[in-house]
Design a protein around this motif. Structure first.
Motif, PDB file in Angstrom:
ATOM      1  N   ILE A 716      67.013  64.930 -23.054  1.00 23.79           N
ATOM      2  CA  ILE A 716      67.574  66.252 -23.369  1.00 23.79           C
ATOM      3  C   ILE A 716      68.922  66.436 -22.672  1.00 23.79           C
ATOM      4  O   ILE A 716      69.894  66.908 -23.257  1.00 23.79           O
ATOM      5  CB  ILE A 716      66.571  67.351 -22.956  1.00 23.79           C
ATOM      6  N   LYS A 717      68.990  66.008 -21.413  1.00 23.72           N
ATOM      7  CA  LYS A 717      70.243  66.118 -20.665  1.00 23.72           C
ATOM      8  C   LYS A 717      71.343  65.288 -21.298  1.00 23.72           C
ATOM      9  O   LYS A 717      72.479  65.743 -21.447  1.00 23.72           O
ATOM     10  CB  LYS A 717      70.035  65.647 -19.223  1.00 23.72           C
ATOM     11  N   THR A 718      70.965  64.079 -21.673  1.00 25.43           N
ATOM     12  CA  THR A 718      71.944  63.191 -22.287  1.00 25.43           C
ATOM     13  C   THR A 718      72.476  63.800 -23.580  1.00 25.43           C
ATOM     14  O   THR A 718      73.673  63.772 -23.856  1.00 25.43           O
ATOM     15  CB  THR A 718      71.291  61.827 -22.595  1.00 25.43           C
ATOM     16  N   PHE A 719      71.569  64.342 -24.335  1.00 23.24           N
ATOM     17  CA  PHE A 719      71.930  64.967 -25.603  1.00 23.24           C
ATOM     18  C   PHE A 719      72.901  66.134 -25.389  1.00 23.24           C
ATOM     19  O   PHE A 719      73.900  66.276 -26.069  1.00 23.24           O
ATOM     20  CB  PHE A 719      70.650  65.446 -26.300  1.00 23.24           C
ATOM     21  N   ARG A 720      72.566  66.957 -24.421  1.00 25.59           N
ATOM     22  CA  ARG A 720      73.419  68.128 -24.141  1.00 25.59           C
ATOM     23  C   ARG A 720      74.804  67.705 -23.678  1.00 25.59           C
ATOM     24  O   ARG A 720      75.810  68.283 -24.079  1.00 25.59           O
ATOM     25  CB  ARG A 720      72.776  68.982 -23.055  1.00 25.59           C
ATOM     26  N   THR A 721      74.827  66.704 -22.816  1.00 24.51           N
ATOM     27  CA  THR A 721      76.111  66.213 -22.330  1.00 24.51           C
ATOM     28  C   THR A 721      76.947  65.711 -23.498  1.00 24.51           C
ATOM     29  O   THR A 721      78.136  66.000 -23.599  1.00 24.51           O
ATOM     30  CB  THR A 721      75.887  65.067 -21.317  1.00 24.51           C
TER      31      THR A 721
END
Length: 840
Positions: A716-721
């Motif tokens: 999820i973090k990677t996606f948001r970044t």
RNA sequence: GGGCGCUUAGCUCAGUUGGUUAGAGCAUCUGCCUUACAAGCAGAGGGUCUGGGGUUCGAGUCCCUAAGCGCCCACCA
């Protein structure tokens, strides 16, 4: 329902009174195992400062934790009469009223002192209440109580009968302002500008002179010899001759004594046995007369001719003038040297010959040193290094001057009739006995505090049950004054250490790192802090800010951020309470857990384990960090967000309830007020108050693997970044490259549905983390791989290379523990797979 | 003179018995009013762990050494 913002004033109102009335803080449940802390008694001189707030907050965390763990937790409160400090304050007040305190009747004066005590004790009670300290007031003590006074007399008489207390004429540290003797510990050495005065002492019957260097020419009236080193070739032939003492015009001998250092100054020392501790020793060796030349107020006495009545410093000037006039002054050499000052009155201490009472320290100190060698009976310092401070003190200690020429304190139980001395619990029979006018050093009674507060010498149930104390909490600055003395008195009189653990904290400093002090005006009143941020914030900040034994730089910004943390907890609770409003106790269930439920329960379980472990080791900063991370990151940022998509589910509600109530219990020792406030609003609960609830325990049922959800969160973090870096707004499509459970990911990223392709996009990118891979379709003007992807590839490549090199190193694979090498291999494999997937 | 502690991101501090790519809060930058919280949310940047040497497959961590800061004890005629 809770307000949208945390209001510490509202939350902290009235709760303490209720706790006290309900008797939550009172020990005495005989079915439980006891755990005891006795408070370091604050002085009744004034207000508590931030250091007290720190010290007591730590203790409250410990005692509340132990109480919640099912101990019969006793935290015994009390205060110290603080002899010299209080007397100085009372005297000042009287002087302000135009009364000369020393002209008062002693009993009248004592009435005033007790009135002072009552007033200030009330202040301290109020402040303890504001801080929320869970003290058992039914057992409160004061050092001048009858019971404690009896203990003091008992100890004095016993030590006297054992030959460990004696009365003797010695050089002691004299405070000319308070007009009392002081112990070494009450003397603070400070650098002071002064001078070496080089003076001619003419050799009797000749024109030759010895050049004597002294910093204190005014004491020459008390000189009874001049010493040179017996090995000193320059002067040794003069030993046995006399010199003429300047001004006094008296013959005094030249003696040979090793005290005279050939290398220092002129190598010649004037000997003033009544006004210098070293000279006193020299005087003993050479049987010299001891001439006291000052009055108790440090003015010169009648032996000083025309200088009589002069202040010692004025006298110095006058004597120097006179020496100069007489041609006896050779030189004035300016120097900076260390001079002792009274801890309380800050005046220059005068080494002074007088008759005082002493405790013979050597045997008592040796007993401590011996006991510290025994693991099972020693005092355990936390952190350990502070044991060295005590042990060193025990090694070099010398006799403790315990008599004080004050009125406020325990009267010395000694009576005199002519040359006769009687020491006993009560006045002796017969006419004409006069009690010693002096009182004992405050620390004499403080030294008995861990057991005198528990009825000793009476063998009561209290003493039996709560002694030795389990724990003592104090700052490193009072190890010499107090910890050391409690230790030897405890050992000597009870045969046991006074406390098992001695938890040491540092000092509070201001932002520049300076000690907080009245003179600098940089002190902070804990009550002002509570007014602004609340007691919970202050407590949590103080207790968790630094690791054990370290100083703490007070920083108001940190309090603001602690307040924010509480506000966060407040709002999370608000959310939970809104969602579980309709949860019935009989519906509550931790069955049918979803993956995120298992995840948070497992994280909670770890947190419980960590917090307990840290608290057991007195590592409050680690306990705090653990709670902070769990509450903010695990619970608020992740679980609560995830729960929003199944908020009607009774399991979700139950988990929310379970985690919140556990958090409240876990944090209650640190933040008793806000945890109580929120706990009281739970739809159902184990106890009427979180204060008496059970501290959460780990449960093997909740040991689930957290890897899956951890990976999803990473994804999820990677996606948001990626979205942020590529400025992708709401208009984008997704395609799932790999099968799997994307429910949480979809919810958290709000990309519901398996596939959303609204239209044609000119660009796409695979977001990949471990087992998850989603193709993002979007519009992009320029060509090439995205920054996110480039970064991830570079990251993986460098990491893979590093791991390959590491695993190629035979030294590593053969010598490192197998599990670590295996983990390394496993990670390498994962990264290689991921890289392969990214590159397609 | 003896001893102790500290030196890690701009600031304040963590960093277990040596073991992934050194963490947190605050501050900074970017984007968000997403109905628990804008005192918030989502991200990002920022460190040759005071210098030098050593031990080790591997050092912020252990050893030696130098420096700066702070404290304690002792001495200072």
């Amino acid at each position: 329902m809770l307000e949208t913002k945390y209001d510490h004033k509202k939350v902290e109102e009235n709760k303490y009174k209720t706790w006290k009335e309900k008797g939550y803080f009172n020990a005495g449940d005989m079915s439980k195992k006891p755990f005891t802390i006795v408070i370091p008694p604050p002085n009744v001189t004034g207000k508590l400062h931030l250091g007290h707030a720190w010290d007591t907050s730590i203790q409250d965390v410990i005692i509340r934790y132990k109480r919640m763990c099912g101990y019969d937790a006793l935290w015994l409160p009390g205060m110290d009469h603080a002899g010299i400090a209080t007397q100085a304050k009372v005297d000042r007040k009287l002087k302000d009223e135009g009364i000369n305190p020393r002209e008062m009747d002693r009993d009248e004066w004592l009435k005033r002192a007790w009135a002072w005590k009552d007033e200030y004790a009330e202040n301290i009670h109020d402040q303890w209440a504001k801080l929320g300290l869970s003290l058992d007031y039914t057992k409160e003590r004061f050092t001048l109580d009858d019971g404690l006074s009896r203990a003091v007399r008992e100890v004095f008489v016993k030590l006297y009968n054992e030959g460990l207390i004696y009365r003797g004429e010695r050089i002691i540290n004299w405070d000319p302002e308070a007009k009392t003797a002081l112990s070494n510990e009450e003397v603070i050495y400070k650098d002071v500008k002064g001078a070496f005065y080089h003076i001619k002492y003419f050799i009797e019957g000749t024109d030759e002179f010895l050049e004597v260097a002294t910093t204190r020419p005014e004491t020459l009236f008390g000189d009874t010899a001049v010493a040179v080193n017996p090995e000193d070739e320059r002067y040794k032939h003069l030993i046995g001759k006399n010199v003429i003492l300047p001004i006094v015009e008296k013959k005094i001998p030249i003696i040979g004594d090793e005290h005279a250092d050939m290398e220092f100054g002129t190598g010649i020392v004037k000997i003033t046995p009544a006004h210098d501790p070293n000279d006193f020793e020299v005087g003993v060796r050479h049987n010299l007369e001891r001439v006291v030349i000052m009055n108790p107020d440090a003015t010169m006495n009648e032996l000083c001719k025309e200088y009589a009545g002069m202040d010692r410093f004025t006298c110095r000037e006058k004597v120097v003038e006179r020496l100069e006039k007489d041609g006896l002054l050779i030189e004035i050499e300016e120097i900076t040297h260390n001079v002792g000052h009274s801890e309380r009155t800050d005046v220059m201490v005068e080494p002074y010959l007088s008759k005082q009472w002493f405790v013979k320290m050597r045997p008592l100190a040796d007993a401590v040193l011996e006991n510290q060698k025994n693991k099972d009976t020693k005092v355990n310092f936390v952190p350990e290094r502070f044991e060295k401070i005590m042990n060193h003190w025990m090694e070099i200690t010398y006799d403790w001057c315990i008599s004080r020429q004050l009125w406020w304190g325990h009267r010395i139980p000694a009576w005199y009739k002519g040359d006769e001395v009687y020491v006993g619990m009560e006045a002796p029979d017969g006419e004409g006995w006069i009690q010693d006018a002096d009182v004992l050093d405050t620390w004499f009674s403080s030294a008995l505090w861990p057991f005198s507060t528990l009825d000793w010498p009476i063998k009561s149930e209290l003493l039996d049950r709560y002694y030795p104390n389990d724990c003592l909490v104090t700052g490193y600055d009072i190890i010499p004054f107090w910890v050391n003395r409690m230790t030897f008195q405890g050992l000597h009189f009870t045969g046991k250490r006074p406390f098992k653990d001695c938890v040491i904290h540092g000092l509070i400093r201001d932002k520049q790192g300076r000690k907080m002090s009245k003179s600098l005006g940089n002190g902070v009143d804990p009550m002002d802090v509570i007014e602004k941020y609340g007691a919970d914030a202050l407590r949590y900040y103080l207790v968790t800010e630094v690791s054990g034994g370290m100083d703490l730089k007070y920083d108001e910004e940190k309090l603001a951020s602690t307040w924010n943390f509480i506000n966060k907890l407040w709002n999370a609770s608000r959310f939970v309470l809104m969602n579980i409003e309709d949860l019935k106790e009989e519906e509550y269930t931790l069955e049918n857990l979803k993956i995120e439920d298992k995840w948070i329960l497992s994280k909670l379980d770890h947190t419980i384990k960590d917090v307990r472990r840290y608290l057991d080791k007195y590592e409050f900063n680690n306990a705090g960090a653990s709670l902070y991370g769990f509450i903010w990151e695990c619970f608020c940022d992740n679980y609560i967000e995830m729960s929003k998509f199944s908020s009607d589910d009774v399991t979700t509600k139950s988990v929310l309830y379970h985690v919140l109530s556990s958090i409240l219990k876990l944090i209650s020792p640190f933040m008793p007020y806000v945890s109580e406030e929120i706990y009281s609003m739970l739809p159902f609960k184990d106890e009427e108050s979180v204060t008496i609830s059970k501290y959460p325990e780990t449960d093997s049922k909740n040991e689930y693997s957290t890897n899956t959800v951890d990976d999803m969160i990473e994804f999820i973090k990677t996606f948001r970044t990626f979205k942020l870096e590529n400025k992708i707004g709401k208009d984008f499509g997704v395609k799932y490259n790999v099968d799997g459970d994307y429910r949480l990911i979809q919810n958290m990223l709000r990309i519901g549905g398996n596939e959303i392709i609204n239209r044609e996009y000119n660009s796409s990118h695979d977001v990949i983390y471990k087992d998850y891979s989603i193709k993002v379709l979007y519009d992009k003007d320029d060509e090439g791989d995205s920054e996110t992807l480039k970064k991830r590839i570079a990251e993986l490549k460098s990491s893979i290379t590093r791991r390959q090199n590491l695993l190629a190193n035979e030294g590593y694979t053969s010598k490192a523990p197998k599990n670590i090498v295996d983990a390394e291999r496993e990670k390498l494999k994962e990264e290689e797979e991921e890289l392969k997937r990214i590159k397609g």
